[in-house]
Design a protein around this motif. Structure first.
Motif, PDB file in Angstrom:
ATOM      1  N   ARG A   1     -33.297  70.996  11.948  1.00  0.00           N
ATOM      2  CA  ARG A   1     -32.327  70.713  13.003  1.00  0.00           C
ATOM      3  C   ARG A   1     -31.076  71.519  12.710  1.00  0.00           C
ATOM      4  NH1 ARG A   1     -30.780  64.939  12.607  1.00  0.00           N
ATOM      5  NH2 ARG A   1     -29.450  65.717  10.951  1.00  0.00           N
ATOM      6  N   ALA A   2     -30.616  72.240  13.685  1.00  0.00           N
ATOM      7  CA  ALA A   2     -29.412  73.046  13.490  1.00  0.00           C
ATOM      8  C   ALA A   2     -28.615  73.054  14.782  1.00  0.00           C
ATOM      9  CB  ALA A   2     -29.770  74.466  13.078  1.00  0.00           C
ATOM     10  N   PHE A   3     -27.314  72.957  14.631  1.00  0.00           N
ATOM     11  CA  PHE A   3     -26.419  73.052  15.773  1.00  0.00           C
ATOM     12  C   PHE A   3     -26.074  74.518  16.003  1.00  0.00           C
ATOM     13  CE2 PHE A   3     -25.937  68.752  14.258  1.00  0.00           C
ATOM     14  CZ  PHE A   3     -25.872  68.012  15.431  1.00  0.00           C
ATOM     15  N   PRO A   4     -25.684  74.879  17.214  1.00  0.00           N
ATOM     16  CA  PRO A   4     -25.343  76.280  17.491  1.00  0.00           C
ATOM     17  C   PRO A   4     -24.150  76.737  16.651  1.00  0.00           C
ATOM     18  CG  PRO A   4     -24.724  74.864  19.335  1.00  0.00           C
ATOM     19  CD  PRO A   4     -25.549  74.019  18.417  1.00  0.00           C
ATOM     20  N   VAL A   5     -24.222  77.997  16.226  1.00  0.00           N
ATOM     21  CA  VAL A   5     -23.149  78.592  15.430  1.00  0.00           C
ATOM     22  C   VAL A   5     -22.661  79.847  16.148  1.00  0.00           C
ATOM     23  CG1 VAL A   5     -22.503  79.645  13.232  1.00  0.00           C
ATOM     24  CG2 VAL A   5     -24.084  77.697  13.272  1.00  0.00           C
ATOM     25  N   ASP A   6     -21.369  79.886  16.414  1.00  0.00           N
ATOM     26  CA  ASP A   6     -20.744  81.041  17.059  1.00  0.00           C
ATOM     27  C   ASP A   6     -20.437  82.077  15.982  1.00  0.00           C
ATOM     28  OD1 ASP A   6     -19.334  82.820  18.622  1.00  0.00           O
ATOM     29  OD2 ASP A   6     -17.480  81.634  18.603  1.00  0.00           O
ATOM     30  N   THR A   7     -21.085  83.236  16.050  1.00  0.00           N
ATOM     31  CA  THR A   7     -20.899  84.273  15.036  1.00  0.00           C
ATOM     32  C   THR A   7     -19.846  85.269  15.493  1.00  0.00           C
ATOM     33  OG1 THR A   7     -23.228  84.055  14.421  1.00  0.00           O
ATOM     34  CG2 THR A   7     -22.059  85.988  13.600  1.00  0.00           C
ATOM     35  N   ARG A   8     -18.883  85.534  14.626  1.00  0.00           N
ATOM     36  CA  ARG A   8     -17.793  86.449  14.957  1.00  0.00           C
ATOM     37  C   ARG A   8     -17.729  87.544  13.898  1.00  0.00           C
ATOM     38  NH1 ARG A   8     -13.165  81.838  16.488  1.00  0.00           N
ATOM     39  NH2 ARG A   8     -14.499  80.724  18.026  1.00  0.00           N
ATOM     40  N   TRP A   9     -17.813  88.801  14.363  1.00  0.00           N
ATOM     41  CA  TRP A   9     -17.753  89.949  13.474  1.00  0.00           C
ATOM     42  C   TRP A   9     -16.351  90.571  13.530  1.00  0.00           C
ATOM     43  CZ3 TRP A   9     -21.952  88.812  16.529  1.00  0.00           C
ATOM     44  CH2 TRP A   9     -23.190  88.681  15.902  1.00  0.00           C
ATOM     45  N   LEU A  10     -16.082  91.430  12.563  1.00  0.00           N
ATOM     46  CA  LEU A  10     -14.829  92.178  12.598  1.00  0.00           C
ATOM     47  C   LEU A  10     -14.905  93.227  13.708  1.00  0.00           C
ATOM     48  CD1 LEU A  10     -14.098  92.875   8.815  1.00  0.00           C
ATOM     49  CD2 LEU A  10     -13.064  91.135  10.274  1.00  0.00           C
ATOM     50  N   PRO A  11     -13.801  93.490  14.409  1.00  0.00           N
ATOM     51  CA  PRO A  11     -13.836  94.527  15.447  1.00  0.00           C
ATOM     52  C   PRO A  11     -13.935  95.926  14.867  1.00  0.00           C
ATOM     53  CG  PRO A  11     -11.617  93.648  15.207  1.00  0.00           C
ATOM     54  CD  PRO A  11     -12.500  92.788  14.359  1.00  0.00           C
ATOM     55  N   ARG A  12     -13.444  96.090  13.653  1.00  0.00           N
ATOM     56  CA  ARG A  12     -13.503  97.395  12.981  1.00  0.00           C
ATOM     57  C   ARG A  12     -13.600  97.153  11.478  1.00  0.00           C
ATOM     58  NH1 ARG A  12      -8.536  96.329  14.706  1.00  0.00           N
ATOM     59  NH2 ARG A  12      -8.991  97.329  16.695  1.00  0.00           N
ATOM     60  N   PRO A  13     -14.090  98.132  10.691  1.00  0.00           N
ATOM     61  CA  PRO A  13     -14.191  97.932   9.239  1.00  0.00           C
ATOM     62  C   PRO A  13     -12.816  97.665   8.632  1.00  0.00           C
ATOM     63  CG  PRO A  13     -15.461  99.853   9.927  1.00  0.00           C
ATOM     64  CD  PRO A  13     -14.660  99.431  11.116  1.00  0.00           C
ATOM     65  N   PRO A  14     -12.750  96.872   7.554  1.00  0.00           N
ATOM     66  CA  PRO A  14     -11.468  96.595   6.913  1.00  0.00           C
ATOM     67  C   PRO A  14     -10.836  97.871   6.372  1.00  0.00           C
ATOM     68  CG  PRO A  14     -13.188  95.121   6.103  1.00  0.00           C
ATOM     69  CD  PRO A  14     -13.863  96.170   6.911  1.00  0.00           C
ATOM     70  N   ASP A  15      -9.520  97.838   6.228  1.00  0.00           N
ATOM     71  CA  ASP A  15      -8.793  98.952   5.621  1.00  0.00           C
ATOM     72  C   ASP A  15      -9.328  99.155   4.207  1.00  0.00           C
ATOM     73  OD1 ASP A  15      -7.020 100.672   4.407  1.00  0.00           O
ATOM     74  OD2 ASP A  15      -5.232  99.756   5.296  1.00  0.00           O
TER      75      ASP A  15
END
Length: 844
Positions: free
Chosen positions: A179-193
């Motif tokens: 059983r798993a609830f939905p997970v909103d995945t958020r990525w970085l818009p650009r690679p880190p400095d």
């Protein structure tokens, strides 16, 4: 328990075990398999005797045992207990025993029947720990040879179950959807400095996530150092409790990470929190995208921790942590485009780890042909066995010795176990120090500084690490004293204890006698014990380093590798050292930790391994044969003297020079080889460079007497040696088929050039008058390419078919040449003319 997803498949699982005796359970994290399945099987009365459940981590083992005991309304140690390294909570009433850290392997090696055990459960098998792979292989062999009634259950969150089921003879696969609830995945818009450290990127992401989300937060970092730095960066956030979580923490601190808090909680964890622990209230995950793994380098014989990108499977496991109890959010600190570059799965530990411990266990068991899901790689396994032979744990045939059986019973890497077994309790602190991470990170690489810090820690020392070292040292000292106080037991034959016990239907005898103190080397009655350097050299006989010539602090190690350290450090001038921690390039690794040792200590400790060796070899650097008599310990040269080597040894060294520099071809030798290529029969030796070098010891070596330098080689005439290699019968055959010269009708011998694409000659046109058959050479009668020359020795025609030339092109040549060379004959029919080199007298 009834609301956990795994409950729906419990009847199917129980039926599979009852009918087949083995099963594979697939259930995602949070399904409840770790704590629900053992209790359900116990309640059904399916298992006679106790259950053993293997957990890959100590924290997970404790937590699982406590959770099951709490469910039963009992204390740990009653129906449910655990046994881990240095701690056990079990009793005669214990029916479910959670074990880890190789405990299962020790149980099987000591008692191959696993008497009183009805079921072995391998939890979190998808992590593919070396202990789990070995434990399953041993259990399968025990079940097949001795205990048909032993039940086996493999439980996994992400593993492809088919290969495991096949390994287990087609065991049933039971799947819980979870059983798993939905997970909103958020990525970085650009690679880190790239100028920002990982910890700063993570800390910024945590602060942003705190502002955007609600609930507990789990932050994945590679290791303790990164966790501590991020913890410092997040200190003082209002209403936020920051809790570190990593394997080396004491259990009280680990409990704090699992317990609920007032306000929001941020848990900074290593991969320990990916699957095997239940953390309440987590709704947010921040994934740094990094994991730390041990990697073994067979070139250097060392394992080192390396920080790598997570795999897709690991990233998905981490993401799933945010959706166990409520809908959640996962922040991935990489761009969505980078996701495709992630490896699908992490490697099994057996593929990348140091295999010394595994090799020792296999030798103790009596064979390496166990049913492994992933067989141990041949190269690292051979390196491991070589190390064990050097430690005296295996004999020259690879069979375990009495000393090896003792090492297998100590909870240490075989190197450190050997040191502890030989040096006794006095080596316990050093063994604990070398098994733990460096308590003085950033300090000079002198091991004595670390030992002083353990005794009297200063402000620069990591107090948590020091306390762990001290606690482990006390435990190891007790283990060493128990070895010293145990009555001698007879050494058993070389056959493996476990396998032989299975054959005779008994249990293994884990006892063993030890070699004399000093590994068999006489110490002259020295009762003062071992110095720090000597103890280190016991553990690392292959890492005794002798300083190279020159100003740079560089050493050659007894195992043959090179090592270096930064100049200006306290140890940089030491002639002899023992390197206890190395890293970096395998060809010349960096010394991260070492101790100086005297030559007297080296001789006292390893005198039985020091040998005088006569060396006659080609020096690439000097371009000549060097003959020396050397006193050696492995690759170390302790004494070096000139040696008047016999001529045969000098010739062999010169042959190595030939192999390095290439065959010294002369023009005459090249011509002979070119002729041999055309005349070569089925039984002729090869004459290409690779063929000749491969057999050079047979044909060239006898001719190299007196050759000592590169200049001698350049002046060496290869032709007589090559003629002898071909043999006089073949030379005669070659003279018949592929002669070195072409004899003209006038009896003049013209050298045949065999170096070009085809054999060729140059000859005056008038000298070939009367020749009506084109000359040819070789087995296949290849036509010579004839360059016909004018009286002024200039080419006028090239032909491989002289009769055709006479019949066709000659008329045009005659027309052109008669005017230019009127005193020379130009008959209309050259096939009937006499060959000549003469010109008409003037005026005729």
């Amino acid at each position: 328990m009834s609301d956990l997803p795994v409950t729906s498949i419990l009847p199917d699982l129980a039926n599979a075990l009852a009918t087949r005796g083995m099963a594979v359970l697939q259930a995602p994290p949070g399904a409840g398999k770790t704590t629900v399945v053992p209790l359900d099987l116990l309640a059904r009365g399916l298992v006679t005797g106790r259950m053993i459940m293997l957990e890959p981590r100590r924290l997970a083992a404790r937590a699982a045992a406590e959770r099951m005991a709490e469910t039963l309304g009992e204390r740990v140690g009653q129906t449910v207990g655990y046994r881990i390294r240095g701690e056990a909570k079990i009793s005669s009433a214990t029916r479910i025993e959670v074990v880890t850290e190789g405990i299962l392997t020790r149980m099987i090696q000591s008692d191959p029947e696993l008497a009183g055990t009805g079921l072995v459960i391998f939890d979190e098998f998808h992590e593919r720990s070396l202990n789990a792979d070995l434990g399953l292989a041993l259990c399968l062999e025990v079940r097949g040879a001795l205990r048909e009634d032993l039940k086996l259950l493999v439980m996994s969150a992400t593993l492809d179950a088919a290969p495991v089921a096949a390994l287990m003879g087609g065991a049933p696969v039971v799947t819980s959807e979870g059983r798993a609830f939905p997970v909103d995945t958020r990525w970085l818009p650009r690679p880190p400095d790239p100028s920002m450290r990982l910890e700063a990127v993570v800390a910024d992401a945590v602060k942003a996530a705190l502002a955007e989300t609600e609930g507990g937060m789990l932050v994945f970092l590679p290791g303790e150092a990164e966790i501590r730095r991020v913890e410092a960066m997040l200190a003082g956030l209002p209403g936020v409790a920051v809790r570190p979580l990593f394997g080396a923490m004491d259990f009280t601190a680990q409990r704090a990470a699992l317990a609920p808090v007032e306000g929001r909680k941020v848990v900074l964890a290593t991969s320990i929190a990916e699957t095997s622990l239940t953390l309440p209230d987590i709704r947010v995950v921040v994934d740094s995208g990094r994991a730390r793994r041990a990697r073994f380098d067979p070139n250097s014989g060392m394992s080192r921790l390396v920080t790598e990108r997570v795999t897709r499977a690991e990233a998905e496991q981490r993401r799933g942590r945010a959706g166990r109890v409520w809908p959640g959010v996962c922040y991935r600190l990489w761009t969505k485009g980078e996701e495709g570059g992630l490896a699908p799965f992490p490697p099994a530990e057996i593929e990348v780890a140091d295999l010394a411990g595994l090799a020792l266990e296999l030798a103790l068991w009596g064979g390496a042909d166990l049913p492994f899901l992933t067989p141990p790689p041949a190269g690292p396994l051979a390196e491991a066995r070589s190390l064990l032979m050097g430690l005296g744990a295996l004999d020259e045939r690879g069979h375990i010795t009495a000393h090896g059986r003792t090492l297998a019973g100590l909870p240490l890497h075989p190197r450190l176990a050997h040191m502890l077994a030989v040096a006794g309790p006095e080596a316990a602190t050093l063994a604990a120090l070398l098994a733990e991470r460096d308590p003085l990170r950033g300090a000079p690489p002198d091991l004595t500084l670390r030992m002083q810090a353990v005794a009297r820690p200063g402000p620069e020392a990591d107090r948590g690490v020091i306390e762990r070292i001290r606690a482990e040292a006390r435990r190891l000292a007790a283990a060493a004293r128990s070895i010293e106080g145990a009555p001698p037991r007879p050494s058993l034959p070389h056959e493996g204890e476990g396998r032989r016990a299975m054959e005779r239907g008994g249990t293994a005898d884990p006892g063993a006698s030890l070699p004399p103190r000093g590994g068999g080397t006489e110490r002259g009655g020295d009762a003062a014990g071992y110095s720090l350097a000597e103890m280190a050299a016991l553990a690392y006989p292959d890492r005794i380093g002798l300083r190279r010539k020159g100003e740079a602090p560089r050493w050659v190690l007894s195992g043959g590798k090179g090592a270096a350290m930064a100049p200006g450090l306290p140890l940089s001038g030491a002639r002899l050292i023992v390197a206890t921690d190395l890293g970096g390039d395998a060809r010349e690794t960096t010394i991260r930790q070492a101790v100086a040792i005297s030559e007297a200590e080296v001789r006292r400790l390893h005198g039985d391994r020091i040998r005088w060796v006569e060396v006659c070899e080609w020096s690439r650097r000097e371009g000549r044969v060097l003959a020396r008599r050397q006193e050696r310990l492995g690759a170390l040269v302790l004494d070096d003297r000139p040696w008047d080597a016999p001529p045969e040894a000098v010739a062999r060294a010169a042959l190595d020079g030939v192999r390095l520099l290439g065959l010294p071809w002369t023009p005459a030798a090249r011509r002979l080889r070119a002729r041999a290529r055309l005349a070569r029969g089925a039984d002729w030796p090869g004459v290409e460079d690779a063929d000749l070098l491969a057999s050079a010891e047979d044909w060239l070596l006898p001719h190299l007497t007196g050759i000592r330098t590169e200049a001698d080689l350049r002046g060496f005439d290869l032709l007589p040696a090559l003629q002898a290699h071909l043999g006089w019968d073949r030379l005669a055959e070659m003279d018949r088929l592929v002669p070195g010269h072409f004899e003209t009708p006038l009896g003049r011998k013209i050298p045949i050039d065999y170096e070009g694409e085809v054999p060729s000659i140059e000859v005056r046109l008038q000298e070939m008058f009367g020749v009506t058959v084109h000359p040819a050479v070789g087995q296949d009668r290849m036509p010579l390419r004839i360059t016909l020359l004018s009286p002024a020795q200039r080419p006028v025609q090239v032909t491989t078919d002289l009769p055709r030339f006479w019949a066709t092109s000659y008329a045009d040549v005659r027309k052109d040449m008669r005017g230019a060379y009127p005193r020379h004959p130009w008959p209309e029919d050259p096939t009937q003319a006499e060959p000549t080199l003469r010109a008409k007298p003037r005026g005729t």
